[in-house]
Scaffold this active site. Structure first.
Site, mmCIF file in Angstrom:
data_model
loop_
_atom_site.group_PDB
_atom_site.id
_atom_site.type_symbol
_atom_site.label_atom_id
_atom_site.label_comp_id
_atom_site.label_asym_id
_atom_site.label_seq_id
_atom_site.Cartn_x
_atom_site.Cartn_y
_atom_site.Cartn_z
ATOM 1 N N CYS A 102 -4.413 11.239 3.144
ATOM 2 C CA CYS A 102 -5.480 10.501 3.389
ATOM 3 C C CYS A 102 -6.983 10.875 2.382
ATOM 4 O O CYS A 102 -7.874 10.178 2.282
ATOM 5 C CB CYS A 102 -6.029 10.547 4.693
ATOM 6 S SG CYS A 102 -4.788 10.188 5.927
ATOM 7 N N HIS A 155 -13.530 9.058 5.878
ATOM 8 C CA HIS A 155 -12.014 8.436 5.853
ATOM 9 C C HIS A 155 -12.245 7.904 7.538
ATOM 10 O O HIS A 155 -12.446 8.751 8.229
ATOM 11 C CB HIS A 155 -11.105 9.803 5.741
ATOM 12 C CG HIS A 155 -9.962 9.491 6.175
ATOM 13 N ND1 HIS A 155 -9.149 8.212 5.885
ATOM 14 C CD2 HIS A 155 -8.942 10.163 6.965
ATOM 15 C CE1 HIS A 155 -8.016 8.224 6.407
ATOM 16 N NE2 HIS A 155 -7.694 9.564 7.087
ATOM 17 N N ASN A 212 -6.547 3.543 10.632
ATOM 18 C CA ASN A 212 -6.638 4.507 9.831
ATOM 19 C C ASN A 212 -5.320 4.094 8.782
ATOM 20 O O ASN A 212 -4.216 4.166 8.679
ATOM 21 C CB ASN A 212 -5.884 5.988 10.131
ATOM 22 C CG ASN A 212 -5.559 7.162 9.249
ATOM 23 O OD1 ASN A 212 -5.822 6.915 8.030
ATOM 24 N ND2 ASN A 212 -5.539 8.426 9.650
HETATM 25 O O1 UT7 Z 1 -5.781 10.905 8.676
HETATM 26 C C1 UT7 Z 1 -5.662 11.938 9.678
HETATM 27 C C2 UT7 Z 1 -4.664 11.516 10.391
HETATM 28 N N1 UT7 Z 1 -4.995 12.048 11.976
HETATM 29 C C3 UT7 Z 1 -5.974 12.268 12.589
HETATM 30 O O2 UT7 Z 1 -7.110 11.931 12.046
HETATM 31 C C4 UT7 Z 1 -5.889 12.457 13.987
HETATM 32 C C5 UT7 Z 1 -6.672 13.311 14.553
HETATM 33 N N2 UT7 Z 1 -6.592 13.585 16.288
HETATM 34 C C6 UT7 Z 1 -6.897 12.697 16.829
HETATM 35 O O3 UT7 Z 1 -7.643 11.809 16.386
HETATM 36 C C7 UT7 Z 1 -6.864 12.815 18.366
HETATM 37 O O4 UT7 Z 1 -6.314 14.125 18.717
HETATM 38 C C8 UT7 Z 1 -5.851 11.971 19.029
HETATM 39 C C9 UT7 Z 1 -6.522 10.505 18.814
HETATM 40 C C10 UT7 Z 1 -4.413 11.685 18.020
HETATM 41 C C11 UT7 Z 1 -5.462 12.088 20.313
HETATM 42 O O5 UT7 Z 1 -6.641 11.960 21.398
HETATM 43 P P1 UT7 Z 1 -6.779 13.310 22.151
HETATM 44 O O6 UT7 Z 1 -8.094 13.134 22.910
HETATM 45 O O7 UT7 Z 1 -6.956 14.851 21.362
HETATM 46 O O8 UT7 Z 1 -5.810 13.260 23.165
HETATM 47 P P2 UT7 Z 1 -4.337 14.257 23.448
HETATM 48 O O9 UT7 Z 1 -3.506 14.369 22.523
HETATM 49 O O10 UT7 Z 1 -4.950 15.434 24.089
HETATM 50 O O11 UT7 Z 1 -3.628 13.329 24.673
HETATM 51 C C12 UT7 Z 1 -4.278 13.202 25.796
HETATM 52 C C13 UT7 Z 1 -3.575 12.376 26.888
HETATM 53 C C14 UT7 Z 1 -2.204 12.873 26.966
HETATM 54 O O12 UT7 Z 1 -1.718 12.681 28.245
HETATM 55 P P3 UT7 Z 1 -1.732 14.048 29.245
HETATM 56 O O13 UT7 Z 1 -0.703 14.947 28.643
HETATM 57 O O14 UT7 Z 1 -2.930 14.283 29.449
HETATM 58 O O15 UT7 Z 1 -0.987 13.380 30.779
HETATM 59 C C15 UT7 Z 1 -1.160 12.012 26.040
HETATM 60 O O16 UT7 Z 1 -0.003 12.030 26.286
HETATM 61 O O17 UT7 Z 1 -3.359 11.207 26.355
HETATM 62 C C16 UT7 Z 1 -2.202 10.629 26.261
HETATM 63 N N3 UT7 Z 1 -1.710 9.763 25.209
HETATM 64 C C17 UT7 Z 1 -1.994 8.345 25.203
HETATM 65 N N4 UT7 Z 1 -2.318 7.763 26.472
HETATM 66 C C18 UT7 Z 1 -2.334 6.330 26.223
HETATM 67 C C19 UT7 Z 1 -1.559 10.092 23.775
HETATM 68 N N5 UT7 Z 1 -1.457 8.858 23.006
HETATM 69 C C20 UT7 Z 1 -1.847 7.876 23.938
HETATM 70 C C21 UT7 Z 1 -1.945 6.567 23.938
HETATM 71 N N6 UT7 Z 1 -1.969 5.876 24.771
HETATM 72 N N7 UT7 Z 1 -1.827 5.857 22.696
#
Ligand code: UT7
Length: 345
Positions: free
Chosen positions: A124, A267, A297
């Protein structure tokens, strides 16, 4: 405080004449994804700011999107394909694994028969890396006078559409900048590129390369890990800190403060990352250009798409300073300081 007299690259300006972008026709909303995946519009919007993304057709590759954007940028600038002497194309989703480069495929599509063309890999951050490579080559010698810097991606082809933690985040698209020596166009005042390979496994496609090639005859039960895998929380934390580091270092070494900037173009990975930077650095959100709600993204394409939209908005005046901030797999991070020019489009 605006003391650009001290800018690091006053002597040999390279300028951006025009920006353009292209995204595939097909729009996939959060609601559509929620129809086949355990997710919801509410979760995606509240955790990322994304409402929809554009997704390439089955037969569309990165070069197809890049070609549409590049034709537009040539037309905008009234430059013939034969006049281009350099194509630097940033992509994590090349048309072919290894070779030929997507830049060479694009060169042929456009008829840029006098151009040196090659790909770079910085995920990215790729567009900012590419801009600095092209700019350095133009500064170094007389052989390169007009360059295309391209960010083009079809992440839809390397994500696992069953993995809700990654597939909702990405979209497809391409953005292009045309560089020339026209000092009345948008000046590239300073660039800062950084890498941190310790974080390589935080965001990666583990198999399919020379480290772990796909093995013929491997049991079906052992599905190859050929899709994007990410430690979302670790990447999030890295992104906020990396953006703050680049922002402060570029401002400081150019004798500027945030108040001197017209826009920050980050980004577009997650609106919450942008909000966290705004909060920590006490910068009003209105200073950040965002379009993540419409495109998600698009990796290396995200910054040039944003710049092309900003350019088309009519909201910029000659002399406005714009700071772009990128981060991504590698891990890589980067920034570029631009000064909007009166002849830029
Ligand atoms: O270009 C670089 C690319 N990457 C990035 O910039 C990503 C950087 N990271 C992020 O943007 C965030 O960490 C995410 C958007 C990927 C995730 O958000 P988060 O607030 O860190 O969520 P999490 O991974 O801690 O997950 C929280 C909950 C989990 O459920 P439990 O374990 O609490 O029951 C996940 O399983 O959200 C769940 N979850 C979803 N639920 C519904 C993860 N993805 C989804 C989804 N829909 N799409």
């Amino acid at each position: 405080m605006n003391s650009l007299a001290g800018s690091r690259n006053d002597a040999r300006h390279v300028a951006i004449k025009s920006f353009a972008y292209h995204v595939p026709e097909r729009v996939v909303s959060n609601q559509e994804l929620a129809g086949s995946l355990d997710t919801s519009d509410e979760w995606i919007v509240s955790h990322t700011g994304i409402r929809q993304r554009h997704i390439a057709a089955r037969d569309q590759a990165s070069s197809d999107l890049a070609c549409r954007a590049a034709r537009q940028v040539l037309q905008n600038s009234d430059v013939a394909a034969e006049e281009i002497d350099l194509i630097v194309l940033a992509t994590a989703t090349p048309d072919y694994n290894g070779f030929p480069s997507t830049a060479c495929v694009l060169q042929d599509m456009l008829g840029c028969r006098n151009a040196v063309a090659f790909d770079i890999t910085a995920a990215c951050s790729g567009f900012i890396y590419g801009l600095e490579i092209a700019r350095s080559m133009m500064i170094a010698g007389p052989d390169y006078n007009k360059a295309l810097v391209v960010g083009a991606e079809v992440f839809s082809k390397i994500i696992n559409w069953q993995d809700r933690s990654t597939c909702v985040l990405f979209g497809d698209g391409a953005g292009v900048a045309l560089l020339s020596r026209d000092s009345s166009a948008t000046l590239v005042l300073d660039s800062l590129l950084k890498s941190d390979g310790k974080g390589a496994e935080k965001l990666w496609v583990p198999e399919g390369g020379s480290r772990a090639p796909f093995c013929p005859g491997r049991s079906q039960a052992m599905a190859p890990r050929k899709y994007v895998e990410m430690d979302g929380r670790a990447v999030y934390n890295f992104a906020v800190a990396a953006n703050q580091e680049i922002l402060n270092e570029i401002l400081e070494r150019n004798g500027l403060t945030v108040a001197d900037l017209r826009y920050i173009v980050p980004h577009q990975a997650n609106l919450r990352i942008i909000q966290a930077i705004a909060k920590r650095e006490k910068i009003p959100m209105e200073m950040f250009f965002t379009n993540i709600d419409r495109y998600a993204n698009t990796s290396a394409a995200s910054i040039p798409i944003a710049l092309a939209e900003l350019a088309a908005s009519g909201d910029l005046r000659a002399g406005d300073l714009i700071l772009c901030l990128g981060f991504g797999a590698g891990l890589t991070y980067a920034g570029v300081l631009l000064q909007w020019g009166k002849s830029s489009q």
